[in-house]
Design an enzyme around this catalytic site. Structure first.
Site, PDB file in Angstrom:
ATOM      1  N   CYS A  54      14.939  44.867  -6.383  1.00 45.30           N
ATOM      2  CA  CYS A  54      13.864  44.813  -5.397  1.00 45.30           C
ATOM      3  C   CYS A  54      12.627  45.427  -6.006  1.00 45.30           C
ATOM      4  CB  CYS A  54      14.258  45.593  -4.145  1.00 45.30           C
ATOM      5  SG  CYS A  54      13.058  45.462  -2.795  1.00 45.30           S
ATOM      6  N   CYS A  64      15.542  54.466  -1.432  1.00 38.40           N
ATOM      7  CA  CYS A  64      16.479  53.341  -1.462  1.00 38.40           C
ATOM      8  C   CYS A  64      16.955  53.097  -2.893  1.00 38.40           C
ATOM      9  CB  CYS A  64      15.786  52.083  -0.924  1.00 38.40           C
ATOM     10  SG  CYS A  64      16.829  50.600  -1.016  1.00 38.40           S
ATOM     11  N   CYS A  81      23.586  51.335   4.005  1.00 37.28           N
ATOM     12  CA  CYS A  81      22.172  50.973   3.894  1.00 37.28           C
ATOM     13  C   CYS A  81      21.516  51.754   2.769  1.00 37.28           C
ATOM     14  CB  CYS A  81      21.419  51.319   5.178  1.00 37.28           C
ATOM     15  SG  CYS A  81      22.064  50.553   6.632  1.00 37.28           S
ATOM     16  N   CYS A 102      10.758  51.523  -2.546  1.00 32.21           N
ATOM     17  CA  CYS A 102      10.877  52.607  -1.559  1.00 32.21           C
ATOM     18  C   CYS A 102      11.686  53.731  -2.212  1.00 32.21           C
ATOM     19  CB  CYS A 102      11.567  52.106  -0.299  1.00 32.21           C
ATOM     20  SG  CYS A 102      10.706  50.717   0.485  1.00 32.21           S
ATOM     21  N   CYS A 160      26.310  41.459   5.355  1.00 33.20           N
ATOM     22  CA  CYS A 160      24.986  41.903   4.929  1.00 33.20           C
ATOM     23  C   CYS A 160      24.749  41.299   3.553  1.00 33.20           C
ATOM     24  CB  CYS A 160      24.989  43.438   4.885  1.00 33.20           C
ATOM     25  SG  CYS A 160      23.455  44.165   4.301  1.00 33.20           S
ATOM     26  N   GLU A 190      25.043  42.607  -4.637  1.00 34.78           N
ATOM     27  CA  GLU A 190      26.129  43.063  -3.789  1.00 34.78           C
ATOM     28  C   GLU A 190      26.048  42.434  -2.398  1.00 34.78           C
ATOM     29  OE1 GLU A 190      27.126  47.430  -5.583  1.00 34.78           O
ATOM     30  OE2 GLU A 190      25.239  47.250  -4.540  1.00 34.78           O
TER      31      GLU A 190
HETATM   32  N1  SAH Z   1      13.778  44.986   2.022  1.00 32.64           N
HETATM   33  C1  SAH Z   1      14.228  44.734   3.376  1.00 32.64           C
HETATM   34  C2  SAH Z   1      15.718  44.460   3.432  1.00 32.64           C
HETATM   35  C3  SAH Z   1      16.598  45.640   3.057  1.00 32.64           C
HETATM   36  S1  SAH Z   1      17.350  46.221   4.485  1.00 32.64           S
HETATM   37  C4  SAH Z   1      13.842  45.908   4.253  1.00 32.64           C
HETATM   38  O1  SAH Z   1      13.350  46.901   3.726  1.00 32.64           O
HETATM   39  O2  SAH Z   1      13.988  45.830   5.459  1.00 32.64           O
HETATM   40  C5  SAH Z   1      17.984  47.751   4.012  1.00 32.64           C
HETATM   41  C6  SAH Z   1      17.698  48.781   5.067  1.00 32.64           C
HETATM   42  O3  SAH Z   1      18.234  50.047   4.664  1.00 32.64           O
HETATM   43  C7  SAH Z   1      16.219  48.978   5.247  1.00 32.64           C
HETATM   44  O4  SAH Z   1      15.936  49.254   6.576  1.00 32.64           O
HETATM   45  C8  SAH Z   1      15.996  50.193   4.379  1.00 32.64           C
HETATM   46  O5  SAH Z   1      14.810  50.845   4.699  1.00 32.64           O
HETATM   47  C9  SAH Z   1      17.208  51.007   4.689  1.00 32.64           C
HETATM   48  N2  SAH Z   1      17.478  52.036   3.697  1.00 32.64           N
HETATM   49  C10 SAH Z   1      17.061  52.067   2.420  1.00 32.64           C
HETATM   50  N3  SAH Z   1      17.523  53.158   1.792  1.00 32.64           N
HETATM   51  C11 SAH Z   1      18.257  53.827   2.710  1.00 32.64           C
HETATM   52  C12 SAH Z   1      19.009  55.031   2.653  1.00 32.64           C
HETATM   53  N4  SAH Z   1      19.118  55.734   1.539  1.00 32.64           N
HETATM   54  N5  SAH Z   1      19.651  55.421   3.779  1.00 32.64           N
HETATM   55  C13 SAH Z   1      19.577  54.671   4.909  1.00 32.64           C
HETATM   56  N6  SAH Z   1      18.884  53.538   5.009  1.00 32.64           N
HETATM   57  C14 SAH Z   1      18.223  53.120   3.920  1.00 32.64           C
END
Ligand code: SAH
Length: 354
Positions: free
Chosen positions: A111, A118, A333, A115, A104, A91
């Protein structure tokens, strides 16, 4: 990983020159201009002979076929679900703001960082994206921006995937975006969950792009659980890499902090974050947690998000609250998971290649 399919924006200028062997030299420049400066389809390049356009179109196949497109925030946010040549999906999200237009982009299909909060992490890893697959996301987003009368100004590597787990291809994409699409390095941001070798490489890299680190917790016991890679690169190791990065580049670092109700939004968490960020003089971006299917805990309510930001301010930390975009189309995000049929989307029955 199986051999990746080479697509339109994976081709180098030299390879293109070979393909167009026998043509006048300026032909390569014209085609390159069509691909990058204009970012248009070969059939529209009226300055290039038809036979050459056909040859380019045949050999430089696009990587991304539209599987679905969703629009939200009164047209200010657009999310695409793309199908890649091998069937995997990724996406891309385009966001118009009053002062800028940001895309973005994804750096991997899925991935491996896992986490828990996410959606991409919940779904697991498919494969790395090629440089061309990353660059094409930017080209198509820029094309759409232009149609809306806006100029694409910023690229953030904050879509699906961990850019530093796919460092070489991501960095080549950064170069293409900078050198050939003409975006300034200060308008490019790479975000990492804290893959320390990547931070160390970026400190030595030849373009001054911005670095964001997704922190979310500033104590190892809790971060180990929420962000599993913390066990490999714990907070003190991460802080050292960040400090060296700042020493080497003199650039400002930012931390991402998704505020999760009761998980990382208490007074203690604010203090831990402040103590961690202060010596690094890092800026903190607060993102109210967006809902995902695999994580039951909610985001911090808006009044407490505000209070957390104020508390950081009291503690001497610069913090901004990031306005959420595209939550209703799962484009915010952490919500990217290459799922089908989400509300508000327009699924395209047969994936179309342009
Ligand atoms: N893997 C990299 C790039 C992804 S950026 C990284 O972790 O930085 C995506 C961003 O959204 C990251 O900061 C991630 O921690 C955040 N994120 C992930 N799940 C989320 C959620 N449910 N709500 C808000 N932010 C989230």
């Amino acid at each position: 990983m199986s051999a990746l399919v080479r697509s339109r924006y994976d081709w180098t200028r030299e390879e293109l020159a070979e393909l167009l062997d026998g043509q006048p030299r300026y032909r390569v420049d014209q085609v390159w201009e069509g691909l990058y400066e204009h970012g248009t389809e070969p059939e529209t390049w009226s300055n290039v002979p038809k036979a050459v356009r056909a040859r380019v179109a045949e050999h430089l196949q696009p990587a991304l076929a539209t599987a679905a497109e969703s629009v939200s925030d009164d047209g200010e946010t657009v999310k695409w679900l793309w199908t890649l040549a091998d069937g995997h999906q990724v996406e891309t999200v385009l966001m118009h703001y009053p002062d800028r237009t940001t895309v973005c982009v994804s750096s991997q299909a899925g991935c491996a960082m896992a986490c828990s909060f996410c959606a991409t992490g919940q779904a697991g890893f498919d494969r790395h994206l090629t440089t061309g697959e990353i660059v094409e996301q930017v080209v198509l987003a820029r094309r759409r921006s232009a149609e809306a009368g806006k100029r694409l100004s910023n690229v953030v590597f904050m879509g699906m995937g961990e850019p530093f787990a796919n460092y070489d291809r991501t960095w080549e994409a950064v170069h293409r975006i900078h050198d050939d699409l003409g975006l300034g390095a200060r308008h490019l941001t790479v975000s990492t969950v804290g893959v320390v070798p990547g931070i160390r490489r970026l400190a030595q890299a030849d373009l001054p792009v911005n670095l964001a680190v997704s922190l979310h917790l500033a104590n190892d016991a809790e971060r180990d659980v929420l962000v599993p890679i913390n066990k490999r690169y714990p907070l003190d190791v991460l802080a050292e890499a960040c400090a060296d990065y700042i020493d080497a580049t003199h650039r400002r670092l930012s931390f991402e902090w998704a505020l999760i109700d009761g998980v990382n939004d208490t007074e203690r968490h604010a203090r831990e974050l402040a103590d961690y960020a202060r010596p690094l003089r890092a800026h903190v971006n607060l993102i109210p947690l967006n809902p995902t299917p695999g994580y039951a805990v909610r985001g911090t309510p808006p009044d407490r998000v505000r209070a957390f930001a104020d508390r950081l301010d009291d503690l001497g930390i610069n913090a901004t609250i990031r306005r959420t975009r595209g939550t209703d189309i799962d484009a915010a995000c952490g919500q990217l998971r290459a799922s089908h049929g989400e509300p508000g989307s327009t699924p395209v029955a047969t994936p179309t290649r342009r």
